[in-house]
Design a protein around this motif. Structure first.
Motif, PDB file in Angstrom:
ATOM      1  N   SER A 106     -11.698   0.125  -3.244  1.00  0.00           N
ATOM      2  CA  SER A 106     -11.999   0.962  -2.075  1.00  0.00           C
ATOM      3  C   SER A 106     -12.158   2.435  -2.434  1.00  0.00           C
ATOM      4  O   SER A 106     -12.916   3.158  -1.797  1.00  0.00           O
ATOM      5  N   GLY A 107     -11.437   2.891  -3.438  1.00  0.00           N
ATOM      6  CA  GLY A 107     -11.530   4.297  -3.816  1.00  0.00           C
ATOM      7  C   GLY A 107     -12.500   4.577  -4.943  1.00  0.00           C
ATOM      8  O   GLY A 107     -12.568   5.716  -5.438  1.00  0.00           O
ATOM      9  N   LEU A 108     -13.278   3.571  -5.337  1.00  0.00           N
ATOM     10  CA  LEU A 108     -14.145   3.716  -6.503  1.00  0.00           C
ATOM     11  C   LEU A 108     -15.207   4.800  -6.300  1.00  0.00           C
ATOM     12  O   LEU A 108     -15.429   5.637  -7.187  1.00  0.00           O
ATOM     13  N   GLU A 109     -15.862   4.791  -5.152  1.00  0.00           N
ATOM     14  CA  GLU A 109     -16.934   5.761  -4.923  1.00  0.00           C
ATOM     15  C   GLU A 109     -16.400   7.197  -4.936  1.00  0.00           C
ATOM     16  O   GLU A 109     -17.034   8.102  -5.497  1.00  0.00           O
ATOM     17  N   ALA A 110     -15.233   7.397  -4.346  1.00  0.00           N
ATOM     18  CA  ALA A 110     -14.648   8.744  -4.327  1.00  0.00           C
ATOM     19  C   ALA A 110     -14.221   9.178  -5.724  1.00  0.00           C
ATOM     20  O   ALA A 110     -14.399  10.345  -6.106  1.00  0.00           O
ATOM     21  N   THR A 111     -13.682   8.247  -6.495  1.00  0.00           N
ATOM     22  CA  THR A 111     -13.270   8.571  -7.864  1.00  0.00           C
ATOM     23  C   THR A 111     -14.484   8.950  -8.708  1.00  0.00           C
ATOM     24  O   THR A 111     -14.458   9.942  -9.456  1.00  0.00           O
ATOM     25  N   TYR A 112     -15.556   8.177  -8.559  1.00  0.00           N
ATOM     26  CA  TYR A 112     -16.792   8.480  -9.291  1.00  0.00           C
ATOM     27  C   TYR A 112     -17.349   9.839  -8.877  1.00  0.00           C
ATOM     28  O   TYR A 112     -17.758  10.651  -9.725  1.00  0.00           O
ATOM     29  N   ALA A 113     -17.336  10.108  -7.569  1.00  0.00           N
ATOM     30  CA  ALA A 113     -17.844  11.391  -7.075  1.00  0.00           C
ATOM     31  C   ALA A 113     -17.013  12.552  -7.614  1.00  0.00           C
ATOM     32  O   ALA A 113     -17.553  13.615  -7.946  1.00  0.00           O
ATOM     33  N   ALA A 114     -15.702  12.346  -7.721  1.00  0.00           N
ATOM     34  CA  ALA A 114     -14.828  13.395  -8.255  1.00  0.00           C
ATOM     35  C   ALA A 114     -15.139  13.666  -9.722  1.00  0.00           C
ATOM     36  O   ALA A 114     -15.162  14.826 -10.161  1.00  0.00           O
ATOM     37  N   VAL A 115     -15.379  12.612 -10.478  1.00  0.00           N
ATOM     38  CA  VAL A 115     -15.746  12.780 -11.890  1.00  0.00           C
ATOM     39  C   VAL A 115     -17.049  13.576 -11.995  1.00  0.00           C
ATOM     40  O   VAL A 115     -17.155  14.533 -12.769  1.00  0.00           O
ATOM     41  N   LYS A 116     -18.046  13.182 -11.208  1.00  0.00           N
ATOM     42  CA  LYS A 116     -19.342  13.868 -11.239  1.00  0.00           C
ATOM     43  C   LYS A 116     -19.201  15.335 -10.823  1.00  0.00           C
ATOM     44  O   LYS A 116     -19.985  16.190 -11.258  1.00  0.00           O
ATOM     45  N   ALA A 117     -18.193  15.610  -9.978  1.00  0.00           N
ATOM     46  CA  ALA A 117     -17.959  16.985  -9.524  1.00  0.00           C
ATOM     47  C   ALA A 117     -17.131  17.783 -10.525  1.00  0.00           C
ATOM     48  O   ALA A 117     -16.818  18.955 -10.288  1.00  0.00           O
ATOM     49  N   GLY A 118     -16.751  17.154 -11.637  1.00  0.00           N
ATOM     50  CA  GLY A 118     -16.025  17.867 -12.687  1.00  0.00           C
ATOM     51  C   GLY A 118     -14.533  17.957 -12.480  1.00  0.00           C
ATOM     52  O   GLY A 118     -13.871  18.798 -13.090  1.00  0.00           O
ATOM     53  N   ILE A 135     -19.115   2.797 -16.474  1.00  0.00           N
ATOM     54  CA  ILE A 135     -19.813   3.839 -15.722  1.00  0.00           C
ATOM     55  C   ILE A 135     -18.946   5.089 -15.607  1.00  0.00           C
ATOM     56  O   ILE A 135     -19.417   6.215 -15.812  1.00  0.00           O
ATOM     57  N   LEU A 136     -17.662   4.911 -15.294  1.00  0.00           N
ATOM     58  CA  LEU A 136     -16.764   6.052 -15.118  1.00  0.00           C
ATOM     59  C   LEU A 136     -16.562   6.822 -16.421  1.00  0.00           C
ATOM     60  O   LEU A 136     -16.576   8.060 -16.429  1.00  0.00           O
ATOM     61  N   THR A 137     -16.361   6.109 -17.523  1.00  0.00           N
ATOM     62  CA  THR A 137     -16.133   6.801 -18.797  1.00  0.00           C
ATOM     63  C   THR A 137     -17.389   7.534 -19.260  1.00  0.00           C
ATOM     64  O   THR A 137     -17.297   8.642 -19.813  1.00  0.00           O
ATOM     65  N   ALA A 138     -18.559   6.944 -19.014  1.00  0.00           N
ATOM     66  CA  ALA A 138     -19.805   7.633 -19.373  1.00  0.00           C
ATOM     67  C   ALA A 138     -19.968   8.902 -18.547  1.00  0.00           C
ATOM     68  O   ALA A 138     -20.351   9.957 -19.068  1.00  0.00           O
ATOM     69  N   ALA A 139     -19.657   8.814 -17.241  1.00  0.00           N
ATOM     70  CA  ALA A 139     -19.767   9.988 -16.370  1.00  0.00           C
ATOM     71  C   ALA A 139     -18.764  11.062 -16.779  1.00  0.00           C
ATOM     72  O   ALA A 139     -19.068  12.261 -16.739  1.00  0.00           O
ATOM     73  N   ALA A 140     -17.556  10.646 -17.174  1.00  0.00           N
ATOM     74  CA  ALA A 140     -16.532  11.606 -17.594  1.00  0.00           C
ATOM     75  C   ALA A 140     -16.940  12.324 -18.872  1.00  0.00           C
ATOM     76  O   ALA A 140     -16.727  13.537 -19.011  1.00  0.00           O
ATOM     77  N   ARG A 141     -17.537  11.592 -19.805  1.00  0.00           N
ATOM     78  CA  ARG A 141     -18.015  12.223 -21.040  1.00  0.00           C
ATOM     79  C   ARG A 141     -19.105  13.248 -20.723  1.00  0.00           C
ATOM     80  O   ARG A 141     -19.123  14.347 -21.267  1.00  0.00           O
ATOM     81  N   GLU A 142     -20.010  12.860 -19.840  1.00  0.00           N
ATOM     82  CA  GLU A 142     -21.112  13.758 -19.480  1.00  0.00           C
ATOM     83  C   GLU A 142     -20.597  15.015 -18.775  1.00  0.00           C
ATOM     84  O   GLU A 142     -21.093  16.123 -19.019  1.00  0.00           O
ATOM     85  N   ALA A 143     -19.592  14.846 -17.905  1.00  0.00           N
ATOM     86  CA  ALA A 143     -19.044  15.986 -17.151  1.00  0.00           C
ATOM     87  C   ALA A 143     -18.022  16.767 -17.962  1.00  0.00           C
ATOM     88  O   ALA A 143     -17.636  17.874 -17.571  1.00  0.00           O
ATOM     89  N   GLY A 144     -17.542  16.181 -19.067  1.00  0.00           N
ATOM     90  CA  GLY A 144     -16.555  16.850 -19.901  1.00  0.00           C
ATOM     91  C   GLY A 144     -15.186  16.933 -19.260  1.00  0.00           C
ATOM     92  O   GLY A 144     -14.462  17.922 -19.450  1.00  0.00           O
ATOM     93  N   VAL A 145     -14.820  15.898 -18.481  1.00  0.00           N
ATOM     94  CA  VAL A 145     -13.517  15.890 -17.814  1.00  0.00           C
ATOM     95  C   VAL A 145     -12.691  14.699 -18.309  1.00  0.00           C
ATOM     96  O   VAL A 145     -13.229  13.634 -18.624  1.00  0.00           O
ATOM     97  N   PRO A 146     -11.377  14.860 -18.389  1.00  0.00           N
ATOM     98  CA  PRO A 146     -10.534  13.755 -18.850  1.00  0.00           C
ATOM     99  C   PRO A 146     -10.209  12.760 -17.754  1.00  0.00           C
ATOM    100  O   PRO A 146     -10.099  13.118 -16.580  1.00  0.00           O
ATOM    101  N   LEU A 147     -10.080  11.505 -18.143  1.00  0.00           N
ATOM    102  CA  LEU A 147      -9.532  10.455 -17.286  1.00  0.00           C
ATOM    103  C   LEU A 147      -8.124  10.181 -17.809  1.00  0.00           C
ATOM    104  O   LEU A 147      -7.958   9.568 -18.861  1.00  0.00           O
ATOM    105  N   LEU A 148      -7.120  10.632 -17.086  1.00  0.00           N
ATOM    106  CA  LEU A 148      -5.740  10.541 -17.552  1.00  0.00           C
ATOM    107  C   LEU A 148      -5.029   9.399 -16.845  1.00  0.00           C
ATOM    108  O   LEU A 148      -4.931   9.394 -15.616  1.00  0.00           O
TER     109      LEU A 148
END
Length: 397
Positions: A106-118, A135-148
């Motif tokens: 249920s929270g996947l879209e919001a989590t993805y949007a947050a990653v894309k927002a840096g 998809i999430l890890t690729a987006a995080a690499r592109e945005a340069g943000v950590p997934l902790l």
């Protein structure tokens, strides 16, 4: 000061996060909350924390919350709703850190949007990584943000990995308590009751994750999550049964050294670690070394816990199979909790769904959600079939 958004603020992780924020008022502040359906809890959180935005599951619930806040004289809190509302909570410009703790996809879209927002993400929702980890890890690499990771096992791995480079790691070990049925005779599994399955020997958790721990499907989801988070093949992610639950995970390096992370069984510690990273903040979450007097480790029994085998198979195939594993489990666990199918039919449901899942790798979040819906529909059909067979079997008997 870090401004925190909490997706799933009324759940156990959300409440633990708020307790951390309360204890460290000079470090953290609440920016926004996604509270789901619990209007009463959301109202109390808004009154205490005064977030800029709070999201509810539906327009009716958001309207109810807004009226209660107005009647109480609480101003400056905007009540929104649905997926768009949750995305708003996660992507507010002032938010520095997003705790992703909504159960399921249920929270996947919001989590993805947050990653894309840096935004930096604290992942307490393993289903997001299982369904859309690539998809999430690729987006995080592109945005340069950590997934902790906030999940205790992956948080422990993250801590141990700080001792060396990725190339120096041979494998990681995820510990599992083994749940309440690690010593139960196999012939008794079909008689397991809902009440028995909800009695976890170590952790206090939500109903679904407690059942997943009893089947060890929870550990299976963690295998897939570890593969995505740490870029490891399934063969490098091992599971060891450790009933004491004092060692949360281990990392084995190429020279033979094994580092273990040990701490109290309290989710506030991994939450604090993730929110403070890369710092370590002093806390009162101390560990009693006397608890290390006796430690047991043993390999998991794949016959006793077939969900673990199914998870490894899904991890190898990835894509649609990982999505189907999680979706089928949610449907099967709900059916068990509603006493529609027996405990032993949970892995049967998952296996039948996986057998009917084609190999494909979605490239977008909408594709992930479409595959998730498809797997749930298949699982619902399988559940009805299994329930019918059980009824017919009981009548014949």
């Amino acid at each position: 000061m870090k401004q925190i958004a909490i997706l799933g603020s009324t759940g156990s992780i959300g409440q633990s996060t708020l307790s951390i924020i309360e204890k460290y008022p000079g470090r953290f502040a609440v920016a926004s909350l996604a509270a789901g359906r619990n209007v009463e809890a959301a109202f109390e959180q808004c009154r205490r924390w005064r977030p800029q935005v709070v999201s509810m599951a539906t327009a009716e619930l958001a309207d109810e919350l807004a009226k209660r806040l107005s009647a109480e004289g609480v101003t400056g809190v905007e009540a929104v709703y649905g997926t768009e509302g949750t995305i708003r909570v996660a992507t507010l410009p002032q938010v520095d850190f997003v705790v992703s703790a909504i159960v399921g996809v249920s929270g996947l879209e919001a989590t993805y949007a947050a990653v894309k927002a840096g935004k930096t993400i604290g992942l307490a929702n393993k289903e997001a990584m299982v369904a859309a980890g690539e998809i999430l890890t690729a987006a995080a690499r592109e945005a340069g943000v950590p997934l902790l990771p906030i999940d205790s096992e992956h948080n422990a791995v993250h801590q141990c990995m700080r001792a060396g480079t990725r190339d120096e790691i041979r494998r990681i070990w995820l510990t599992a308590s083994g749940g309440p049925f690690r010593n139960l005779p196999l012939e008794e599994f079909s008689k397991i009751t809902v009440e028995q399955a909800l009695k976890h020997p170590t952790w206090v958790m939500g109903r679904r994750i407690t059942i997943d721990s009893a089947t060890m499907l929870n550990k299976g989801l963690e295998i897939i999550e570890a593969c995505r988070l740490f870029n490891l093949p399934p063969s490098a992610v091992k599971v060891t049964v450790h009933p004491q639950s004092t060692v949360h995970s281990l990392v084995e390096y190429v020279d033979g050294s094994i580092l273990a992370q040990i701490s109290v069984t309290d989710m506030r510690l991994p939450i604090l670690y993730a929110m403070s990273y890369p710092e370590r903040v002093e806390s009162d979450l101390t560990f009693d070394m006397a608890a290390l007097g006796h430690l047991d480790f043993s390999p998991p029994d794949f016959e006793r816990f077939p969900c673990l085998r199914l998870a490894y198979e899904a991890a190898e195939k990835g894509g649609a199979h990982s999505i189907a594993l999680n979706a089928a489990d949610e449907v099967a666990v709900d059916a068990f909790l509603e006493r529609v199918i027996p405990f032993s039919s949970i892995p049967r449901t998952i296996e039948e769904v996986l057998e009917n899942t084609s190999e494909c790798h979605p490239a977008t979040i909408p594709e992930v959600l479409a595959l998730d819906r498809q797997a749930r529909e298949t699982a619902a059909t399988v559940v009805r079939q299994l329930a019918s067979r059980d009824r017919n079997s009981n009548v014949s008997a």
